[in-house]
Design a protein around this motif. Structure first.
Motif, PDB file in Angstrom:
ATOM      1  N   GLU A 136       8.846  11.887  -1.829  1.00  0.00           N
ATOM      2  CA  GLU A 136       9.479  10.851  -2.656  1.00  0.00           C
ATOM      3  C   GLU A 136       9.156  11.108  -4.137  1.00  0.00           C
ATOM      4  OE1 GLU A 136      10.465   7.008  -1.528  1.00  0.00           O
ATOM      5  OE2 GLU A 136      11.601   8.256  -0.152  1.00  0.00           O
ATOM      6  N   HIS A 137       7.933  11.533  -4.409  1.00  0.00           N
ATOM      7  CA  HIS A 137       7.572  11.897  -5.788  1.00  0.00           C
ATOM      8  C   HIS A 137       8.434  13.052  -6.279  1.00  0.00           C
ATOM      9  CE1 HIS A 137       3.602   9.840  -6.854  1.00  0.00           C
ATOM     10  NE2 HIS A 137       3.946   9.322  -5.705  1.00  0.00           N
TER      11      HIS A 137
ATOM     12  N   SER B  54       3.986   4.637  -9.280  1.00  0.00           N
ATOM     13  CA  SER B  54       3.295   5.743  -8.619  1.00  0.00           C
ATOM     14  C   SER B  54       3.950   7.077  -8.978  1.00  0.00           C
ATOM     15  CB  SER B  54       3.326   5.522  -7.106  1.00  0.00           C
ATOM     16  OG  SER B  54       2.987   6.701  -6.418  1.00  0.00           O
ATOM     17  N   ARG B  55       5.270   7.094  -8.927  1.00  0.00           N
ATOM     18  CA  ARG B  55       5.996   8.345  -9.198  1.00  0.00           C
ATOM     19  C   ARG B  55       5.830   8.792 -10.646  1.00  0.00           C
ATOM     20  NH1 ARG B  55      11.275   5.834  -6.225  1.00  0.00           N
ATOM     21  NH2 ARG B  55      10.535   6.035  -4.086  1.00  0.00           N
TER      22      ARG B  55
ATOM     23  N   PHE C 148      -7.567   1.694  -3.657  1.00  0.00           N
ATOM     24  CA  PHE C 148      -7.753   0.296  -3.246  1.00  0.00           C
ATOM     25  C   PHE C 148      -9.210  -0.030  -2.943  1.00  0.00           C
ATOM     26  CE2 PHE C 148      -3.509  -1.667  -2.113  1.00  0.00           C
ATOM     27  CZ  PHE C 148      -2.750  -0.689  -2.742  1.00  0.00           C
TER      28      PHE C 148
ATOM     29  N   LEU D 228      -1.549  13.294  -4.787  1.00  0.00           N
ATOM     30  CA  LEU D 228      -0.461  12.807  -5.636  1.00  0.00           C
ATOM     31  C   LEU D 228      -0.645  13.196  -7.101  1.00  0.00           C
ATOM     32  CD1 LEU D 228       0.011   9.306  -3.972  1.00  0.00           C
ATOM     33  CD2 LEU D 228       1.446  11.322  -3.682  1.00  0.00           C
TER      34      LEU D 228
ATOM     35  N   PHE E 123       2.671  10.058   6.414  1.00  0.00           N
ATOM     36  CA  PHE E 123       2.591   9.180   5.255  1.00  0.00           C
ATOM     37  C   PHE E 123       2.537  10.005   3.965  1.00  0.00           C
ATOM     38  CE2 PHE E 123      -0.464   6.305   2.745  1.00  0.00           C
ATOM     39  CZ  PHE E 123       0.569   5.561   2.204  1.00  0.00           C
TER      40      PHE E 123
ATOM     41  N   PRO F 120       6.623  -0.910  -7.926  1.00  0.00           N
ATOM     42  CA  PRO F 120       5.354  -0.246  -7.608  1.00  0.00           C
ATOM     43  C   PRO F 120       5.540   1.247  -7.316  1.00  0.00           C
ATOM     44  CG  PRO F 120       5.552  -2.280  -6.354  1.00  0.00           C
ATOM     45  CD  PRO F 120       6.834  -2.106  -7.101  1.00  0.00           C
ATOM     46  N   GLU F 121       6.626   1.575  -6.578  1.00  0.00           N
ATOM     47  CA  GLU F 121       6.819   2.978  -6.209  1.00  0.00           C
ATOM     48  C   GLU F 121       7.116   3.849  -7.431  1.00  0.00           C
ATOM     49  OE1 GLU F 121       8.319   0.315  -4.944  1.00  0.00           O
ATOM     50  OE2 GLU F 121      10.422   0.666  -4.403  1.00  0.00           O
TER      51      GLU F 121
ATOM     52  N   ALA G 144       5.269  10.512   0.990  1.00  0.00           N
ATOM     53  CA  ALA G 144       4.908  10.136  -0.382  1.00  0.00           C
ATOM     54  C   ALA G 144       5.163  11.298  -1.343  1.00  0.00           C
ATOM     55  CB  ALA G 144       3.447   9.706  -0.435  1.00  0.00           C
TER      56      ALA G 144
ATOM     57  N   TYR H 174       0.842  -1.205   0.000  1.00  0.00           N
ATOM     58  CA  TYR H 174       0.000   0.000   0.000  1.00  0.00           C
ATOM     59  C   TYR H 174       0.879   1.257   0.000  1.00  0.00           C
ATOM     60  CZ  TYR H 174      -3.884   3.068   1.480  1.00  0.00           C
ATOM     61  OH  TYR H 174      -4.827   4.054   1.565  1.00  0.00           O
ATOM     62  N   MET H 175       1.900   1.239   0.834  1.00  0.00           N
ATOM     63  CA  MET H 175       2.780   2.401   0.934  1.00  0.00           C
ATOM     64  C   MET H 175       3.600   2.586  -0.344  1.00  0.00           C
ATOM     65  SD  MET H 175       3.879   1.846   4.894  1.00  0.00           S
ATOM     66  CE  MET H 175       4.448   3.464   5.372  1.00  0.00           C
ATOM     67  N   ARG H 176       4.074   1.482  -0.883  1.00  0.00           N
ATOM     68  CA  ARG H 176       4.855   1.577  -2.124  1.00  0.00           C
ATOM     69  C   ARG H 176       3.989   2.088  -3.265  1.00  0.00           C
ATOM     70  NH1 ARG H 176       8.023  -3.817  -3.321  1.00  0.00           N
ATOM     71  NH2 ARG H 176       9.144  -2.475  -4.776  1.00  0.00           N
ATOM     72  N   SER H 177       2.736   1.688  -3.250  1.00  0.00           N
ATOM     73  CA  SER H 177       1.845   2.123  -4.323  1.00  0.00           C
ATOM     74  C   SER H 177       1.591   3.629  -4.263  1.00  0.00           C
ATOM     75  CB  SER H 177       0.523   1.368  -4.261  1.00  0.00           C
ATOM     76  OG  SER H 177      -0.329   1.957  -3.298  1.00  0.00           O
ATOM     77  N   ARG H 178       2.009   4.249  -3.148  1.00  0.00           N
ATOM     78  CA  ARG H 178       1.874   5.714  -3.045  1.00  0.00           C
ATOM     79  C   ARG H 178       3.204   6.405  -3.343  1.00  0.00           C
ATOM     80  NH1 ARG H 178      -2.661   4.195  -3.755  1.00  0.00           N
ATOM     81  NH2 ARG H 178      -4.312   4.363  -2.212  1.00  0.00           N
ATOM     82  N   GLY H 179       4.195   5.606  -3.732  1.00  0.00           N
ATOM     83  CA  GLY H 179       5.459   6.213  -4.149  1.00  0.00           C
ATOM     84  C   GLY H 179       6.581   6.104  -3.137  1.00  0.00           C
ATOM     85  N   LEU H 180       6.328   5.477  -1.994  1.00  0.00           N
ATOM     86  CA  LEU H 180       7.402   5.311  -1.017  1.00  0.00           C
ATOM     87  C   LEU H 180       8.285   4.145  -1.448  1.00  0.00           C
ATOM     88  CD1 LEU H 180       5.152   6.855   0.634  1.00  0.00           C
ATOM     89  CD2 LEU H 180       6.148   5.791   2.639  1.00  0.00           C
TER      90      LEU H 180
END
Lengths: 445, 251
Positions: free
Chosen positions: B106-107, B77-78, B85, B163, B99, B73-74, B103, A388-394
């Protein structure tokens, strides 16, 4: 007799030296303690209390001891910078097992005694006689006995009745020197009726040599007294710490104990907390962050001897690589301890196939009108949360770090000393970013 | 073309779920994917977002011309992919604020921008919270912990707004929502939508599509897209169910 012989012979050969270089109160307890040590010896492989603790390697090393009380060459404050600064100006040092006397004024309230335990026992024998050794002599732990037999110095804090010390005190215990060495550190904290104090002890090592700290701390908390007691270990892989802490609590007193193992080699912490007076409250908590081959073994025993006391335990472990954690927590409620509230919680995060956690939560209840609970869980990082966190870019690394942080957040939140809480927060982050374990020296120099 | 899925096969464990799926999404388009239970809708969203529980066995997915399946996956997102979900995960001990700040930064780091400062970030958060009428206190709480079903879904759209993705996949965002929450969520999505941004709406029912009107509607059945149409198709499905599609297929 195996490895014990060295210590028994050392004791016999240097009995006079010990007498000469320590206070009479300390010396009076030595022979009986050595008797216990001789009888018991070091824990054997079958010994339940030390079953998970890797003693063998530790005892292979030929440690030097500073029996002649050589003083340290440099002022510790000049060579050492603590990671928990600005907590207090009330800073004290024990280097190896020698209290480092500084001549700074400490502005503590009148009647408060602090500093070298050896000196205070010499200067105030009548005041100290009822305390010294009273808790340790009830233990049959070999390391506790060895400490009583061999220890020559450490830190003492005495707060007379009704005196409250607002400012936290900080004691830094350092290892320094060019040889493998063992330090039998002896500490004592006495809060008389209605007294209050906050003490934080940080363990560090400034040498890459193997060091074994065999520490023993006796803590007396009088009626309505309040103690906050923190221990933080930030040593390295060559360091071993074995620590026996005994706390006796009288009626309506409150004790907050917190133990954090942030970086270490091999650590064993035994805490025995006895609630002897009604309406006493205790909270004990802590966490260990372990990686590589680090070991952290906490044995906590909380004893309710009288009615209407509350106790809480909260201990957490995060294990990476090939590290090992042990938590043995026991709550013992005696027949007279009605209306006891006792809670114990232990949770552990095992992040690698080779990391190992042993947990042994225990409740022993002999009273019938009590509220007691305990729980222990060992698991892994929640993969769903991670995704879930990775899917937000972390990044995976960042997400893992946040989840680890979250895991110990409640222990950090529970720290009552705000500057310390904030500092621990930063240090934990640094630890997770591996900015600490890479080189213990970098942390210091 | 923003997204181009060709002959996608994916399985979980030994079981093959997607069996040759094709789909193309252009910039600015809203696509609805409908289908009965077990047809592979959620698998599609999981595979697109890079859920490691699923294995792609065949086929390709290109996102902005890049090989999406080769990306972590990250990084997806980026690069601007977002999945709302179906079952948002509760993360005790991690605050929403922390959080989202992590995020966002990181983007930004990925785009070689400097980290956003605290006041800018809080301003952005305030703005986007208002978009989905997200309660102020929710932001200071742990991620999704103790949130109601509706709050969780709103929180997903809030994160999407924060995001600012190019392609959003809404996986049954309407499930578990009452009609008011559905409206708030849908309006939130519409406010975020721009002519450059695309959206894939995965749903069982037409009701979400009354608010988020799709340009194209696809029916997913047994791991393949078996029917394409426009909004009219969604209405027919609502009226007649999926049986006639199955019937048509077997004929």
């Amino acid at each position: 007799m195996g490895k014990e012989t060295n210590y028994i012979n050392l004791f016999r050969n240097y009995r006079e030296v010990l007498r000469q270089y320590s206070s009479p109160l300390m010396d009076a307890k030595r022979d009986a303690a050595m008797g216990i040590f001789e009888k018991r010896g070091f824990p054997k492989p079958g010994d339940e209390a030390y079953r998970q603790f890797p003693l063998d390697n530790l005892l292979e090393i030929d440690y030097g001891m500073n029996l002649y009380r050589m003083s340290t060459p440099a002022h510790p404050a000049k060579v050492f910078r603590c990671e928990v600064p600005s907590l207090s100006t009330q800073l004290f040092f024990v280097v190896n097992d020698v209290y480092y006397p500084d001549n700074k004024p400490h502005h503590l309230p009148e009647g408060v005694l602090y500093g070298s335990i050896d000196k205070i026992l010499r200067d105030y024998p009548e005041l100290m006689a009822p305390y010294y050794g009273r808790l340790s002599e009830q233990s049959d732990d070999a390391f506790a006995a060895l400490n009583t037999a061999m220890s020559q110095d450490g830190f003492l804090l005495y707060v007379p009745a009704g005196v409250e010390i607002e400012q936290p005190l900080q004691l830094i215990q350092l290892f320094h020197g060019e040889i493998d060495q063992m330090a039998n550190r002896r500490n004592m904290v006495i809060l008389e009726e209605g007294a209050a104090a906050k003490l934080m002890i940080c363990d560090h090592s400034m040498t890459q040599n193997s060091c074994l700290s065999n520490q023993l701390t006796e803590i007396f908390v009088g009626e309505k007294a309040r103690l906050e007691y923190y221990e933080l270990e930030m040593t390295h892989s060559q360091n071993a710490r074995i620590c026996n802490t005994f706390i006796d609590q009288q009626a309506s007193s409150t004790v907050f104990v917190n133990g954090i193992t942030l970086n270490n080699g091999v650590t064993r912490n035994n805490l025995t907390l006895r609630m002897l007076g009604e309406k006493a409250e205790s909270k004990s908590s802590g966490f260990s962050l372990l990686d590589q081959k680090q070991v952290s073994d906490y044995h906590i025993a909380v004893e309710h001897l009288v009615s209407e006391c509350n106790s809480q335990q909260l201990y957490k472990y995060i294990l990476d690589d090939e590290s090992r954690g042990v938590f043995a927590g026991k709550v013992l409620v005696h027949p007279d301890a009605q209306k006891t509230n006792a809670y114990q919680s232990n949770a552990n995060l095992c992040n690698s196939d080779k990391a190992r956690m042993n947990a042994q939560p225990q409740l022993e209840i002999y009273a019938d009108d009590v509220k007691c609970s305990h729980g222990s869980a060992t698991g892994q990082i929640d993969e769903n949360a991670l995704f879930y966190m990775r899917s937000r870019g972390l990044s995976e690394q960042e997400a893992r770090m946040m989840l680890k942080f979250a895991f110990v957040a409640d222990v950090i939140e529970g720290i009552q000393l705000i500057p310390l809480k904030n500092r621990i927060h930063n240090l934990v982050g640094k630890r997770f970013r591996k900015q600490m374990s890479a080189c213990a020296g970098c942390d210091i120099c | 073309m923003l997204l181009e899925i060709k002959n996608l096969h994916a399985s979980i464990g030994e079981k093959e779920i997607l069996k040759g799926l094709n789909l193309s999404v252009k910039e600015g388009e809203i696509h609805a994917i409908m289908g009965p239970n077990g047809s592979g809708k959620s698998t599609l969203s999981a595979v697109l977002s890079g859920n490691p529980a699923f294995t792609v066995t065949k086929g390709s997915v290109r996102f902005k011309g890049m090989d999406l399946l080769g990306m972590a996956p990250e990084d997806r997102s980026r690069e601007g992919l977002f999945l709302s979900f179906q079952y948002p995960v509760e993360i005790p001990g991690v605050s929403m604020v922390n959080f989202m700040r992590t995020a966002i930064n990181e983007h930004r780091k990925y785009r070689k921008q400097e980290a956003m400062n605290a006041s800018e970030f809080l301003k952005l958060m305030r703005e986007k919270k208002a978009l989905v009428e997200l309660d102020n206190t929710l932001a200071s709480r742990s991620v999704n912990e103790g949130f109601s079903g509706g709050e969780k879904k709103r929180n997903e759209i809030f994160q999407m707004a924060m995001l600012d993705p190019l392609l959003s996949i809404l996986d049954e965002t309407d499930s578990g929502l009452d009609i008011d929450a559905l409206r708030v969520v849908a309006e939130g999505v519409n406010k975020i939508q721009t002519p450059q941004k695309s959206c894939i709406v995965i749903t069982h029912y037409q009701r979400l599509l009354d608010y988020i009107v799709p340009d194209k509607v696809h029916v997913l059945f047994d791991g393949r897209i078996v029917k394409n149409g426009d909004f009219q198709l969604a209405k027919e499905l609502e009226k007649h169910g999926y049986d006639w599609v199955k019937q048509e297929l077997s004929d």
